[in-house]
Scaffold this motif. Structure first.
Motif, PDB file in Angstrom:
ATOM      1  N   LYS A   1      -7.061  -2.466  -3.609  1.00 32.55           N
ATOM      2  CA  LYS A   1      -6.663  -2.479  -4.762  1.00 32.55           C
ATOM      3  C   LYS A   1      -6.229  -0.981  -5.144  1.00 32.55           C
ATOM      4  O   LYS A   1      -7.067  -0.024  -4.844  1.00 32.55           O
ATOM      5  CB  LYS A   1      -7.972  -2.861  -5.877  1.00 32.55           C
ATOM      6  N   GLN A   2      -5.157  -0.758  -5.526  1.00 35.64           N
ATOM      7  CA  GLN A   2      -4.611   0.789  -5.691  1.00 35.64           C
ATOM      8  C   GLN A   2      -4.221   0.892  -7.062  1.00 35.64           C
ATOM      9  O   GLN A   2      -3.327   0.249  -7.595  1.00 35.64           O
ATOM     10  CB  GLN A   2      -3.424   0.835  -4.513  1.00 35.64           C
ATOM     11  N   SER A   3      -4.171   1.977  -7.585  1.00 37.84           N
ATOM     12  CA  SER A   3      -3.798   2.528  -8.763  1.00 37.84           C
ATOM     13  C   SER A   3      -3.019   3.773  -8.666  1.00 37.84           C
ATOM     14  O   SER A   3      -3.198   4.303  -7.467  1.00 37.84           O
ATOM     15  CB  SER A   3      -4.850   2.560 -10.066  1.00 37.84           C
ATOM     16  N   LYS A   4      -2.762   4.436  -9.819  1.00 40.92           N
ATOM     17  CA  LYS A   4      -2.061   5.853  -9.656  1.00 40.92           C
ATOM     18  C   LYS A   4      -2.938   7.003  -9.319  1.00 40.92           C
ATOM     19  O   LYS A   4      -2.893   7.916  -8.773  1.00 40.92           O
ATOM     20  CB  LYS A   4      -1.369   6.206 -10.899  1.00 40.92           C
TER      21      LYS A   4
ATOM     22  N   LEU B   1       0.770  -1.145   0.168  1.00 42.25           N
ATOM     23  CA  LEU B   1      -0.081   0.205   0.027  1.00 42.25           C
ATOM     24  C   LEU B   1       0.781   1.345  -0.017  1.00 42.25           C
ATOM     25  O   LEU B   1       1.609   1.285   1.012  1.00 42.25           O
ATOM     26  CB  LEU B   1      -1.142  -0.109   1.196  1.00 42.25           C
ATOM     27  N   SER B   2       0.733   1.932  -0.913  1.00 40.24           N
ATOM     28  CA  SER B   2       1.504   3.306  -1.186  1.00 40.24           C
ATOM     29  C   SER B   2       0.888   4.704  -0.441  1.00 40.24           C
ATOM     30  O   SER B   2      -0.360   4.818  -0.686  1.00 40.24           O
ATOM     31  CB  SER B   2       1.697   3.729  -2.427  1.00 40.24           C
ATOM     32  N   SER B   3       1.629   5.452  -0.071  1.00 41.74           N
ATOM     33  CA  SER B   3       1.365   6.745   0.543  1.00 41.74           C
ATOM     34  C   SER B   3       0.570   7.451  -0.547  1.00 41.74           C
ATOM     35  O   SER B   3       0.937   7.536  -1.678  1.00 41.74           O
ATOM     36  CB  SER B   3       2.449   7.446   1.265  1.00 41.74           C
ATOM     37  N   GLY B   4      -0.371   8.308   0.124  1.00 40.57           N
ATOM     38  CA  GLY B   4      -1.183   9.343  -0.961  1.00 40.57           C
ATOM     39  C   GLY B   4      -2.462   9.786  -0.003  1.00 40.57           C
ATOM     40  O   GLY B   4      -2.817   9.330   1.047  1.00 40.57           O
ATOM     41  N   GLU B   5      -2.828  10.886  -0.691  1.00 37.06           N
ATOM     42  CA  GLU B   5      -4.238  11.491  -0.176  1.00 37.06           C
ATOM     43  C   GLU B   5      -5.238  11.318  -1.085  1.00 37.06           C
ATOM     44  O   GLU B   5      -5.080  11.739  -2.357  1.00 37.06           O
ATOM     45  CB  GLU B   5      -3.840  12.917   0.060  1.00 37.06           C
ATOM     46  N   TYR B   6      -6.336  11.217  -0.682  1.00 37.16           N
ATOM     47  CA  TYR B   6      -7.515  10.740  -1.352  1.00 37.16           C
ATOM     48  C   TYR B   6      -8.664  11.306  -0.888  1.00 37.16           C
ATOM     49  O   TYR B   6      -9.022  11.841   0.521  1.00 37.16           O
ATOM     50  CB  TYR B   6      -7.658   9.100  -1.358  1.00 37.16           C
ATOM     51  N   ASN B   7      -9.650  11.467  -1.752  1.00 37.77           N
ATOM     52  CA  ASN B   7     -11.275  11.859  -1.160  1.00 37.77           C
ATOM     53  C   ASN B   7     -12.006  10.665  -1.563  1.00 37.77           C
ATOM     54  O   ASN B   7     -11.872  10.055  -2.853  1.00 37.77           O
ATOM     55  CB  ASN B   7     -11.729  13.011  -2.349  1.00 37.77           C
ATOM     56  N   ILE B   8     -12.579  10.245  -0.503  1.00 32.94           N
ATOM     57  CA  ILE B   8     -13.543   9.050  -0.526  1.00 32.94           C
ATOM     58  C   ILE B   8     -14.726   9.288  -1.203  1.00 32.94           C
ATOM     59  O   ILE B   8     -15.636  10.342  -1.249  1.00 32.94           O
ATOM     60  CB  ILE B   8     -14.057   8.763   0.820  1.00 32.94           C
ATOM     61  N   ILE B   9     -15.017   8.756  -2.560  1.00 31.41           N
ATOM     62  CA  ILE B   9     -16.141   9.254  -3.385  1.00 31.41           C
ATOM     63  C   ILE B   9     -17.384   8.080  -3.099  1.00 31.41           C
ATOM     64  O   ILE B   9     -18.464   8.565  -3.499  1.00 31.41           O
ATOM     65  CB  ILE B   9     -15.732   9.201  -4.908  1.00 31.41           C
TER      66      ILE B   9
ATOM     67  N   LYS C   1      -5.946   9.280   4.111  1.00 31.20           N
ATOM     68  CA  LYS C   1      -4.597   9.644   4.020  1.00 31.20           C
ATOM     69  C   LYS C   1      -3.780   8.485   4.348  1.00 31.20           C
ATOM     70  O   LYS C   1      -3.943   8.067   5.472  1.00 31.20           O
ATOM     71  CB  LYS C   1      -4.154  10.833   4.603  1.00 31.20           C
ATOM     72  N   VAL C   2      -2.959   7.968   3.426  1.00 29.15           N
ATOM     73  CA  VAL C   2      -2.219   6.723   3.542  1.00 29.15           C
ATOM     74  C   VAL C   2      -0.865   7.359   3.898  1.00 29.15           C
ATOM     75  O   VAL C   2      -0.096   7.911   3.178  1.00 29.15           O
ATOM     76  CB  VAL C   2      -2.309   5.586   2.560  1.00 29.15           C
ATOM     77  N   ASN C   3      -0.227   6.749   5.212  1.00 26.10           N
ATOM     78  CA  ASN C   3       1.135   6.962   5.513  1.00 26.10           C
ATOM     79  C   ASN C   3       1.824   5.783   5.634  1.00 26.10           C
ATOM     80  O   ASN C   3       1.681   5.054   6.474  1.00 26.10           O
ATOM     81  CB  ASN C   3       1.315   7.879   6.710  1.00 26.10           C
ATOM     82  N   ALA C   4       2.341   5.279   4.434  1.00 29.20           N
ATOM     83  CA  ALA C   4       2.911   3.774   4.412  1.00 29.20           C
ATOM     84  C   ALA C   4       3.935   3.509   5.186  1.00 29.20           C
ATOM     85  O   ALA C   4       4.393   2.391   5.788  1.00 29.20           O
ATOM     86  CB  ALA C   4       3.239   3.431   2.971  1.00 29.20           C
ATOM     87  N   GLU C   5       4.786   4.696   5.552  1.00 27.43           N
ATOM     88  CA  GLU C   5       5.865   4.683   6.498  1.00 27.43           C
ATOM     89  C   GLU C   5       5.668   4.204   7.873  1.00 27.43           C
ATOM     90  O   GLU C   5       6.340   3.535   8.502  1.00 27.43           O
ATOM     91  CB  GLU C   5       6.967   5.845   6.328  1.00 27.43           C
TER      92      GLU C   5
END
Length: 135
Positions: A112-115, A28-36, A51-55
């Motif tokens: 399931k994660q994409s760019k 799972l990679s770090s990133g910020e998202y809006n839940i739709i 918001k995912v903080n993978a570290e």
């Protein structure tokens, strides 16, 4: 003979390097998202975030009324969110959305994660929470 040994060694190194790279792409990679959406219900107008903080193996965000946090464990696209914590405000207008979010996250077993997106899936592979990446 020396050429054959060198070639064999090079191929072996390349195979291990490729295998290591494949394993890394399942994280799972770090990133910020809006839940739709939550359980295929459109919630985009409520501005929920993830918001995912993978570290730190941490997922945080806003669930419609409160801020939340999950300390997750994952391996090979399997995801265990554990028990989440959140602030404790009651918001009459958005409480149903927040309740559905926490119910959905309790069912999450994979991702399931994409760019551009992140989907949190249940044990049957059905989407519980869908989010799009913030640019």
């Amino acid at each position: 003979m020396k050429y054959l040994k060198s070639l064999t060694l090079l191929i072996t190194i390349m195979l291990f390097a490729c295998k290591a790279q494949q394993i890394k792409t399942t994280d799972l990679s770090s990133g910020e998202y809006n839940i739709i959406s939550i359980n295929n219900n459109d919630v985009s107008q409520h501005e929920l975030t993830l918001k995912v903080n993978a570290e730190k193996n941490l997922i945080t965000g806003y669930s419609g009324c409160n801020n939340y946090r999950f300390n997750y464990k994952e391996s090979k696209k399997q995801l265990d969110l554990g028990f989440g914590v959140s602030s404790k405000m009651y918001c009459k207008d958005t409480q149903a959305i927040e309740d559905s979010f926490f119910e959905a996250t309790s069912n999450v077993k994979a991702f399931k994660q994409s760019k551009t997106s992140l989907e949190l899936l249940n044990s049957k592979g059905q989407v519980e929470v869908k989010a799009v990446k913030i640019n």
